[in-house]
Structures are given as structure tokens and as C-alpha cells.
Design an enzyme around this catalytic site. Sequence first.
Site, mmCIF file in Angstrom:
data_model
loop_
_atom_site.group_PDB
_atom_site.id
_atom_site.type_symbol
_atom_site.label_atom_id
_atom_site.label_comp_id
_atom_site.label_asym_id
_atom_site.label_seq_id
_atom_site.Cartn_x
_atom_site.Cartn_y
_atom_site.Cartn_z
ATOM 1 N N ARG B 60 0.810 -1.210 0.000
ATOM 2 C CA ARG B 60 0.000 0.000 0.000
ATOM 3 C C ARG B 60 0.848 1.267 0.000
ATOM 4 O O ARG B 60 0.646 2.147 -0.831
ATOM 5 C CB ARG B 60 -0.849 -0.056 1.274
ATOM 6 C CG ARG B 60 -1.848 0.951 1.489
ATOM 7 C CD ARG B 60 -2.506 0.580 2.817
ATOM 8 N NE ARG B 60 -2.217 -0.820 3.128
ATOM 9 C CZ ARG B 60 -3.101 -1.778 3.022
ATOM 10 N NH1 ARG B 60 -4.314 -1.520 2.678
ATOM 11 N NH2 ARG B 60 -2.770 -3.012 3.284
ATOM 12 N N THR B 61 1.792 1.363 0.927
ATOM 13 C CA THR B 61 2.584 2.585 1.054
ATOM 14 C C THR B 61 3.371 2.843 -0.218
ATOM 15 O O THR B 61 3.434 3.949 -0.733
ATOM 16 C CB THR B 61 3.542 2.467 2.251
ATOM 17 O OG1 THR B 61 2.789 2.121 3.399
ATOM 18 C CG2 THR B 61 4.263 3.758 2.503
ATOM 19 N N LYS B 88 24.199 -8.418 -2.274
ATOM 20 C CA LYS B 88 25.609 -8.707 -2.528
ATOM 21 C C LYS B 88 26.524 -8.062 -1.499
ATOM 22 O O LYS B 88 27.741 -8.086 -1.642
ATOM 23 C CB LYS B 88 25.998 -8.219 -3.938
ATOM 24 C CG LYS B 88 25.191 -8.871 -5.045
ATOM 25 C CD LYS B 88 25.509 -8.242 -6.402
ATOM 26 C CE LYS B 88 24.526 -8.713 -7.467
ATOM 27 N NZ LYS B 88 24.540 -7.825 -8.637
ATOM 28 N N ARG B 110 11.844 3.084 2.931
ATOM 29 C CA ARG B 110 11.390 2.206 4.013
ATOM 30 C C ARG B 110 12.534 1.266 4.353
ATOM 31 O O ARG B 110 13.205 0.741 3.453
ATOM 32 C CB ARG B 110 10.166 1.393 3.597
ATOM 33 C CG ARG B 110 9.897 0.249 4.572
ATOM 34 C CD ARG B 110 8.543 -0.325 4.420
ATOM 35 N NE ARG B 110 7.519 0.629 4.813
ATOM 36 C CZ ARG B 110 6.242 0.300 4.950
ATOM 37 N NH1 ARG B 110 5.850 -0.929 4.731
ATOM 38 N NH2 ARG B 110 5.362 1.200 5.298
ATOM 39 N N HIS B 138 6.386 6.161 11.194
ATOM 40 C CA HIS B 138 5.810 6.052 9.862
ATOM 41 C C HIS B 138 4.993 7.328 9.665
ATOM 42 O O HIS B 138 3.770 7.315 9.780
ATOM 43 C CB HIS B 138 4.929 4.796 9.785
ATOM 44 C CG HIS B 138 4.458 4.457 8.399
ATOM 45 N ND1 HIS B 138 4.683 5.276 7.321
ATOM 46 C CD2 HIS B 138 3.752 3.399 7.933
ATOM 47 C CE1 HIS B 138 4.143 4.715 6.238
ATOM 48 N NE2 HIS B 138 3.568 3.585 6.592
#
Lengths: 180, 316
Positions: B60-61, B88, B110, B138
Site C-alpha cells: 500500500r505505502t 551482494k 522504508r 511512519h
Amino acid sequence: MRPTKLIDEVQFQLIIDRLAHELIENHRDFSNSVILGLQPRGIYLAHRIEAKLKEIAPKTDIRCGDLDVTFFRDDFRRREKPLNPNATKIDFIIEDQRVILVDDVLYTGRTIRSGLDAMLSYGRPRSVELLVMIDRRFSRELPIEPKYVGRAVDSIEGQRVNVQWKEVTGKDLVELHTTL
Amino acid sequence: MTEQLSVEHLIGIKGLSKPDIELIFRTADEFKAVINRPIKKVPSLRDITVANLFFENSTRTRLSFELAEKRLSADVVNFSASSSSVKKGETLIDTVNNILAMKVDLVVMRHPDPGAALFLSKQVNTRIINAGDGTHEHPTQALLDAYSMRERLGPNFNGRKVAIVGDITHSRVALSNIYCLKTLGAEVMVCGPSTLIPKHIEALGVKVSNSLDEVLNWCDVANMLRIQLERQGGDQDVAFFPSIREYSAQYGLTLEKLNSLEKEIVVMHPGPINRGVEITSEVADSDQAIILDQVENGLAVRMAVLYLLASQIERN
């Protein structure tokens, strides 16, 4: 320098009356025409003209909306002060309508350019005309010309035209400020 | 009225002032009108490039940010950790500097680690929007939650009572919501089993309760958080509550509980919903729930944040 008075209260009302009559001459019953005032100050002129039209022709249905051009301006991130948006209030579709864009002062033409872009979010108009209270001639940066003009003003750089509205400052007045 | 945000990055709600939040809301009002037009796009950010860096899963975000960026006409590049050089062994700063070398103006990130956004904002030369950093903050979720409350209940938050129910310990949504609502003047009560409420949370100026009935009778708005099954102990094999069934029986919001209240409260959920755990299907789909309004408002609020931060970026 003290500002020069260009238009007093009586002339102000006469100009609005004349502009309204010119619109009726071209648009008759306004069945396919809409008025869009540009935020922030063009909306006062638009609503004043709307009121006058209703007075002259009470039976006609005049559609008048407020259009904000902030998100369509070409000087985002190019000016000192941030651009804060105003409300857009348009509760009709302009698809195939004859649009009359209304603003208080026409200067460089850039606001009108943004207005033409912003307007397209509401459909493709049949035609667009421009109505302004003050046309500052000879200062255009884009090929944009008004069809209906309240008063043409020849001004030089450094001068500023200030239109005051009864709704905001309590009196109708146009002044020319000169800073030398 | 303020015209510009007092911050250069959106790391968290902590650090935002009340005028900042109100400016974001006013700007979001206009973007909400934009996204409900026949043509939903405006050209404001056409010379801005935004990188969405998602080091942790999100649907969603991420979708909301990407759509917000596209509605503003920004150029968008997406990056997810699962398909990148992070696997890596590249460090966060190296990863981001490599992306910035491609002339990116704004980063939406995020990350599973709390503080990642703040750390990055000090190390690299770009604007950062935190889209969730571990259990810390958030901010855009809290802004869209408060914006949705404002839309439903009016702009004055003074004395408004908001309950946040569920896993408060692991929830960045809860922390950001507490900061946001307290800044706006609302009263906040958190509710959940003691194991899921952090010690000393009263220091943030919130009330604490372990009884859902008490909280529901007190509040105007109930924000039901998702039980984050992925954060419940995991490898340490710690359980914060005996079973999902027991949690649901004690802290799940059902239609019976909702109907037994004297007043009508607003029900919110940040998603994704575990239907039948923290909230039943009947409640989630009822008129009192504004869960889908929250999603729509999220788009408008994120457009406002992007617009306001981008307006500070100087042109070369």
C-alpha cells in the site's frame, strides 16, 4: 511616491456593467458558456460579473467557477516564496463549452498560460476568451491577448498595479504604484 | 499561516510543529480535489526525480507513494532490496549514493532498522521522506490518519479522544500517531495486552488501558492496529500473547461491542487487515469504518508532502 489613482469606485462599477453587457452581446443566454475566475483575485471580478449578469438577465442560468492554477505554474521552485494553492470550485464540465477566463490584471501572460493548462483537467472547451480588469500592455512575455478589457494601462517596469476589492479591503479601487 | 515546512526531510512526526501539520492538511485538501477530477495529474514536479527505496516489503505505502509521485508528474525510479546489490553486501550509504549519482532529487525510504532515515539524512545530500523505519516512525501514515479524522470529525482536535488498540510495542504507526495527535491537541489512550505496551509510554502523555471495553466507551475514534505476526518473537521464540484466538476474544473489535456503545465511534485501521483477528469483517465493512477513505487520503497527503518538500529544492 504616492500611488496614482487609476479607477475610482464609480468608474469601477461602470466598467463591470460594461463588461457584463459586452458578454451578453456575444454569449446571449449563456446556455453554452461558462465563466472561470482565476484564483486568488480573478474570482472577485468573476463573481461580480456573474451577479451583474443575473441582474440584467434574471432568467439566464449563469455558471461560474473558481480555478486555481498553482500546480500548473511555470515558476515552481523559481521564486523566493513557496506557492501555496487555493481552492478550485468547478461543479460543471467544460467539455464543448465556451469558456470566459477572468482575471484582475493581465501582465506577463504566464498566469493565463497556467490557467489554460489547468482548465483542460475539466474537459476540452469549444473556445476560450479572456476578460481582464486591467491590461498592462507592452509587458507580455507570451502571445496572450484579452478579448474584453476593463482598462488598458501603459506601465513601465518597477510600477505595480494594485486592484482592491470591496470583498477584501472594503473599497473598489485601482492604483498605480511607482517605486523609483 | 505558515507557507513553508520547518523541516528539510520528513523523518518523523517528532520535529514537526502544529503549523507544519496544518500546512500539509491544507495542501492535501487541494490535492484531494485534484485526484477526484477526470484528469488527475498536475505538472508541478515535472523536473523532479524521486527514488523509492524499499528495503522492506510494502504494498500500500509503496503504491501510494508511486502514484502520488506520478500524479505530480515526477520521474520515478523504484528499488527493492530483494532484487538488488544489497544482497551482494553493499552498504546503505553506498547504495543510496550510487542512486543519487544518477541525479535523484528526493528519496522515499522504508527500512527495517529504526533510525535508518535519520542516519541517511545526515550522510547523503538529498531530501528524505521516511516511509517507515522499523519500529520507530511512519510519519505519512500518521498524517493520513489524522487527516481522515479531521475530514470526518472537523478540524479542531482539542479534547478529541483517540484510542490506539493493539501491538503498541512493535508499531511505528502507533508512535507516529501519538506524536501527531498530541501535537494537534487530541487525547490519546493506548490499549492492548501489557506485553505489547512499552514500559513508560505514559511519558509521551498518553493514557494506558488493558480493557478494550473501557477504551471503547471513552473514545471518539478507535484506530485498530494490525497484529504484526512477523514481529511476534520470531527466532527468539517469545510469545507476547497465548494465542491469536485469545487475543481476538479480548482485543478484537466486533459488531456486538460496537453496537453496545452509547455513541457512534469512528473505526480506523492502517491495513493490511487480519479479518477476524483485530477487527471482524462486519466492522471493517460497516459505515463507521473509514478504512478505504484512509487509503484515498493517503494519496492526497503524500502528494502534499512531496509537493512541499520539493518546493524547497533549489534549482541549479
